[in-house]
Design a protein around this motif. Structure first.
Motif, short mmCIF file in Angstrom:
data_model
loop_
_atom_site.label_atom_id
_atom_site.label_comp_id
_atom_site.label_asym_id
_atom_site.label_seq_id
_atom_site.Cartn_x
_atom_site.Cartn_y
_atom_site.Cartn_z
N TYR A 277 1.14 -0.96 0.12
CA TYR A 277 -0.16 -0.38 -0.48
C TYR A 277 0.95 1.06 0.02
CZ TYR A 277 -4.36 -3.00 0.36
OH TYR A 277 -4.51 -3.53 -0.16
N PHE B 45 -4.17 2.88 -8.50
CA PHE B 45 -5.81 3.46 -8.97
C PHE B 45 -6.54 2.70 -7.27
CE2 PHE B 45 -9.93 3.45 -9.68
CZ PHE B 45 -10.56 4.98 -9.87
N GLY B 46 -7.17 4.24 -7.05
CA GLY B 46 -7.90 3.83 -5.60
C GLY B 46 -7.28 3.29 -4.34
N ILE C 106 -9.11 4.46 -0.94
CA ILE C 106 -9.98 3.96 -0.56
C ILE C 106 -9.87 2.35 -0.66
CG2 ILE C 106 -12.60 2.58 -1.41
CD1 ILE C 106 -12.36 5.21 -3.12
N ALA C 107 -8.28 1.75 -0.72
CA ALA C 107 -8.57 0.10 -0.36
C ALA C 107 -7.65 0.53 0.89
CB ALA C 107 -7.49 -0.04 -1.42
N ILE D 78 -8.47 2.91 3.23
CA ILE D 78 -9.47 3.03 4.84
C ILE D 78 -9.89 1.27 4.29
CG2 ILE D 78 -12.07 3.41 4.72
CD1 ILE D 78 -10.59 6.38 4.05
N MET D 79 -10.33 0.28 3.16
CA MET D 79 -11.49 -0.68 3.66
C MET D 79 -10.13 -1.86 4.63
SD MET D 79 -12.21 -0.79 0.29
CE MET D 79 -13.38 -2.54 0.18
N VAL D 80 -8.61 -1.80 4.27
CA VAL D 80 -7.64 -2.45 4.94
C VAL D 80 -7.94 -2.52 6.75
CG1 VAL D 80 -5.82 -3.36 5.21
CG2 VAL D 80 -6.86 -2.98 2.54
#
Lengths: 275, 367, 302
Positions: free
Chosen positions: C106, C111-112, C115-116, C118-120
């Motif tokens: 990370y 791209f994105g 958001i990825a 935050i999901m993790v």
């Protein structure tokens, strides 16, 4: 050639990054999704990804338990515990960061070591003490215990933040005639505000999610969301819709709060290990 | 304005003594510079005067009052820090106002004072800026303004120019001197930069390892260093040293034999020194003269041409290097043989214990 | 050295007043923590030497070391102790190993990514009771769980994870909760790595693996020790996840010390025995703490 390799690497990274993120987030996503299903849809096999959303699970949860009562308890306890802990920790961290003595490091390590005592080891005496002081099943009692369990970590975090404040700025305050109190409130606190904020955030999250003491020291009057969710767990575990709705309700506030504040939070969580 | 007196000040840190008994008196309006290599204790001494460090023993008097136990804010001092130490969360106006506010000065009076100082320092356009929005030079001015506005008895400066680039440093040096003439405030200034010390000071205090090596006016230190340390420390490029044998002396001077056998008759007194004692001769690069032939000959090893001046590094037969500062247009080449003339009136002699022999005639500018 | 000088003890009027002020500011926190750690400890010690059962009032009086004897000779105890250590070690290995790789992943631009990321980290905000329920029912339920459905979809027979591999499954759930925390910290650490240092390594011809091994990993040392410290504090006392998913079972297959003591105290009402367990848990925690504190103490001096 090099460009091509780069593009393929980037595509790989994107796929991997999103894949892992989706996989780790999936249980939460599924919980939220299931909370909008009817009980029948919730246990259909194979599980349905597309369906007619309904609020019936939420309606039932609200009917069965007073969510607001539990939520209010959680908020009260978390905020009170955090506020008191920070009020106690600021002077302690100030003393450690700016008036260190030979014993400072030892004191800090000792504080952290108290946090390592397994709560279960002292459950019986704390329970009895709480009962004898009429603090059992009260927000006050739970807030005190939460405050005490988080205090060492809060002191540590604040200490690392305060150490980043350049000492000459405080000395300039002293040269300007500030007393210790003025130095702390008018110079240090405004400077360390971001650090204090992220410390408070962490404390709020830890209090919100604390399960052991809240389950053992409260029964009804002061029961927080952890108890709320526990009441939906065992006998009715198979009512996935209700369970999901209740779970979503229990975690939604802190989850959203965490998303908003994650940048702020992460600064504090490094405990000075990352400069 | 005020006098400051240090009486045998000492400071022990853990078990180590860092300030080893310093006595000094600073007159009203005087600009005193503490100078010395890093770790000499100059900043610690300043911080002891400020009240930011404890005084282990001895007395500190400001205007005749013992202030050892007075809080820093109540000593009537103002300090400019090396890092400026501006309050990052307050704008320029509030930075200057903070001390005045704490002292309970009425709002109108505060405003008048700050505006006055801001005008002097050309800070008026920046009063609403936060320190983070200012350049290094502007921050420096704010730090000075914050000190001036409090109208202190004594100004303390802790290496205030060391974070500025060379050009700005030169400019601020001139401004600070002008400001000092204007305000006439007693000032104690710490630096490791001897140009700052020489140009600004009324009185320089040379410190080393917590001990005062010499106190005097800039030219006194330059012309009459008390010992080898001061001789080496003051002046750039530093003084040349070489050993010699003391032969004898009288009221008008002392004669020494150099390594190549030539004799030098230096106008310094040498009471009680036995002939045959090993002494050190010192002469500044700007005082050595080049000659095409004669005694003291060597080979040019390095030439540094700085435009206006040239530094010639000459390797002597005994292997020692002597640096000569000479005209920018001098025609000399590397590896060419060269002779040096050492004008006796510019030579210094140092006894084996490092102390300088007293000159028979004081330099007119260092009287 | 620089840091030491910057934070050398500032003096008030004298060293003594500074010392006194420092002590005064520190004392409220120290005092309440002292009371908080000493009083219950003494009470636990006292109960542990008594015959004290809430449902059997006839049983009372001084027990001496009987409670300890029963506990230490009880095979359940050894089992629980082992489970505790396996749990702590397993979760630490999974979360730190995984987080180190994820931190590097990370750290890459894609791209994105925001958001990825935050999901993790989201599982960190989920309360333990909820995540335990979530995994037990929605994910791993042998009939209705998503994972079971997936296994059936590829022709496998679903496994009742919590019954077959109770300890492993609990470990995975807890690791899921704590992985984000480790990612948060290690990612910050990776990002703080000096860009010039990485470029220098690249100029020296270091490939991605060499860069990871010789540049990134050593840089993460301090951050990893902080993760170990904080996570261990919490992992030693895992309770809700076990209580919700397996209730320690089957048998004592997934019982850790915390849960063992809890079941003694509140399910069997044996205050004396539970207190003896508490004392032992405290002793073990202290042994672990000594090692941890040694390892992490270096970071506190930074």
């Amino acid at each position: 050639m090099a460009l091509k390799a780069k593009t393929s690497t980037r595509i790989g990274v994107t796929i991997l990054g999103w894949g892992i993120a989706l996989w780790l987030f999936f249980p939460i996503f599924w919980m939220i999704l299931t909370s909008f299903k009817s009980e029948v849809q919730a246990i259909s096999t194979p599980p349905k990804l597309f369906f007619m959303p309904t609020l019936s699970s939420y309606a039932e949860v609200f009917e069965r338990a007073n969510y607001w009562h539990f939520a209010l308890n959680t908020v009260t306890v978390s905020v009170a515990a955090t506020a008191i802990a920070i009020a106690l920790a600021v002077p302690a961290a100030y003393s450690m960061a700016f008036m260190p003595s030979k014993r400072t490091r030892g004191t800090l390590l000792w504080m952290l070591s108290t946090r390592m005592l397994p709560p279960v080891g002292v459950l019986v005496p704390i329970y009895i003490l709480a009962r004898n002081t009429h603090l059992l099943d009260t927000c006050t009692g739970l807030a005190i215990v939460d405050m005490l369990t988080n205090l060492p970590i809060i002191v540590w975090m604040l200490y690392t933040f305060f150490r980043e404040v350049p000492a000459p700025i405080l000395e300039a305050g002293r040269m300007d005639g500030a007393t210790r109190w003025q130095e702390m409130t008018m110079v240090l606190l405004p400077l360390a505000l971001p650090g204090i904020a992220s410390t408070a955030l962490l404390s709020l999250i830890l209090c919100w999610n604390e399960a052991f003491w809240s389950l053992n020291l409260t029964s009804s009057h002061a029961a927080p969301l952890t108890a709320f969710i526990a009441s939906f767990s065992s006998p009715e575990g198979l009512f996935f819709g209700k369970l999901s709705a209740a779970s979503t309700l229990a975690v939604a506030p802190i989850l959203v709060f965490g998303w908003i504040s994650q940048k702020q939070l992460v600064r504090g969580l490094t405990f000075g290990a990352v400069k | 304005m005020a006098t400051v007196e240090l009486k045998n000040l000492r400071k022990t840190y853990l078990t180590e003594e860092i300030i080893k008994g310093i006595s000094l008196s600073i007159e009203e309006h005087e600009f005193v510079v503490f100078v010395g290599p890093s770790g000499c204790g100059k900043s610690t001494l300043l911080r002891m005067i400020a009240g930011l460090e404890d005084i282990t023993s001895g007395d500190l008097l400001i205007d005749g009052q013992r202030v050892n136990d007075v809080e820093p804010g109540k000593r009537g001092l103002a300090m400019v820090f090396q890092s400026y130490a501006l309050y990052p969360h307050m704008n320029v106006y509030k930075n200057m106002e903070f001390g005045l506010k704490l002292s309970g000065m009425p709002e109108a009076e505060r405003r008048a004072k700050i505006e006055n100082v801001a005008r002097t320092l050309q800070l008026e356009p920046y009063l609403n800026h936060k320190p983070g929005q200012l350049s290094g030079g502007q921050r420096q001015r704010v730090a000075i303004g914050r000190a001036i506005v409090r109208n202190p008895k004594v100004f303390l400066f802790d290496e205030p120019l060391s974070n500025l680039d060379a050009a700005l440093r030169g400019q601020m040096r001139v401004e600070l001197s002008a400001l000092h003439r204007k305000l006439g405030a007693t000032t104690i200034y710490v630096t490791h930069d001897q140009v700052e010390a020489m140009t600004m000071a009324d009185k320089i205090v040379v410190l080393q390892k917590g001990v005062v090596e010499q106190i005097g006016s800039p030219l006194e230190l330059y012309h009459h260093p008390r010992n080898l340390f001061v001789a080496r420390f003051i002046g750039s490029p530093p003084m040349n040293f070489f050993s010699a044998i003391f032969q004898g002396g009288d009221a008008a001077g002392s004669s020494v034999q150099l390594r190549d056998g030539s004799t030098l008759y230096v106008p310094v007194t040498s009471p009680g020194l036995l002939p045959g004692t090993k002494v050190t001769v010192g002469i500044r690069p700007e005082h050595v003269e080049l000659a095409s032939s004669g005694p003291n000959s060597g080979v040019v090893e390095v030439i540094e041409r700085l435009g206006a001046i040239t530094l010639v590094h000459v390797r002597m037969p005994d292997g020692e290097i002597i640096v000569v500062q000479t005209d920018g247009a001098v025609l000399t080449d590397v590896n060419s043989p060269i002779s040096l003339t050492l004008p006796p009136r510019n030579c210094h002699l140092f006894a084996p214990d490092g102390l300088a022999f007293e000159a028979c005639h004081r330099h007119p500018l260092a009287a | 050295m620089q840091a030491v000088l910057e934070h050398s003890p500032p003096a008030g009027a004298t060293a003594r007043t500074t010392k006194r002020t420092g002590f005064l500011l520190l004392s409220p926190s120290v005092l309440i923590l002292l009371v908080w750690s000493i009083v219950p400890l003494i009470m636990t010690l006292w109960y542990s030497l008594q015959n004290y059962n809430l449902v059997d009032p006839t049983l009372h009086g001084f027990a001496g070391i009987d409670n300890y004897w029963y506990l230490l000779t009880d095979p359940d105890f050894l089992h629980a102790l082992l489970n505790t250590l396996v749990l702590v070690a397993g979760v630490l290995v999974i979360s730190i190993g995984g987080a180190t790789l994820l931190a590097v992943l990370y750290d890459q631009e894609f791209f994105g990514r925001g958001i990825a990321r935050i999901m993790v980290i989201s599982p960190f905000f989920i309360m333990p009771t909820v995540s335990a329920l979530l995994w037990k029912n929605l994910m791993l339920h042998p009939i209705y769980g998503v994972y079971s459905a997936m296994m059936r979809a590829v022709g496998l027979t679903p496994i009742d994870w919590l019954a077959r591999f109770p300890l492993m499954t609990v470990m995975m759930i807890v690791a899921w909760e704590w992985l984000p925390f480790a990612v948060l910290i290690l990612l910050t650490a990776v990002q703080s790595l000096d860009g010039e240092q990485r470029e220098a390594a690249r100029m020296d011809g270091a490939g991605p693996i060499a860069r990871f091994r010789y540049i990134i990993l050593p840089h993460l040392g301090r951050a990893i020790s902080v993760v170990v410290m904080i996570e261990t504090i919490y992992l030693l006392t895992i309770f809700a996840e076990i209580s919700v998913t397996t209730a320690g079972g089957p048998g004592v297959a997934s019982t850790n010390l915390a849960y063992l003591i809890y079941s003694r105290a509140l399910l069997q009402f044996d205050v004396g025995g539970a207190s003896a367990g508490g004392v032992v848990a405290i002793v073990i925690a202290n042994i672990v703490a000594i090692f941890l504190v040694r390892a992490v103490a270096r970071n506190l001096e930074a």
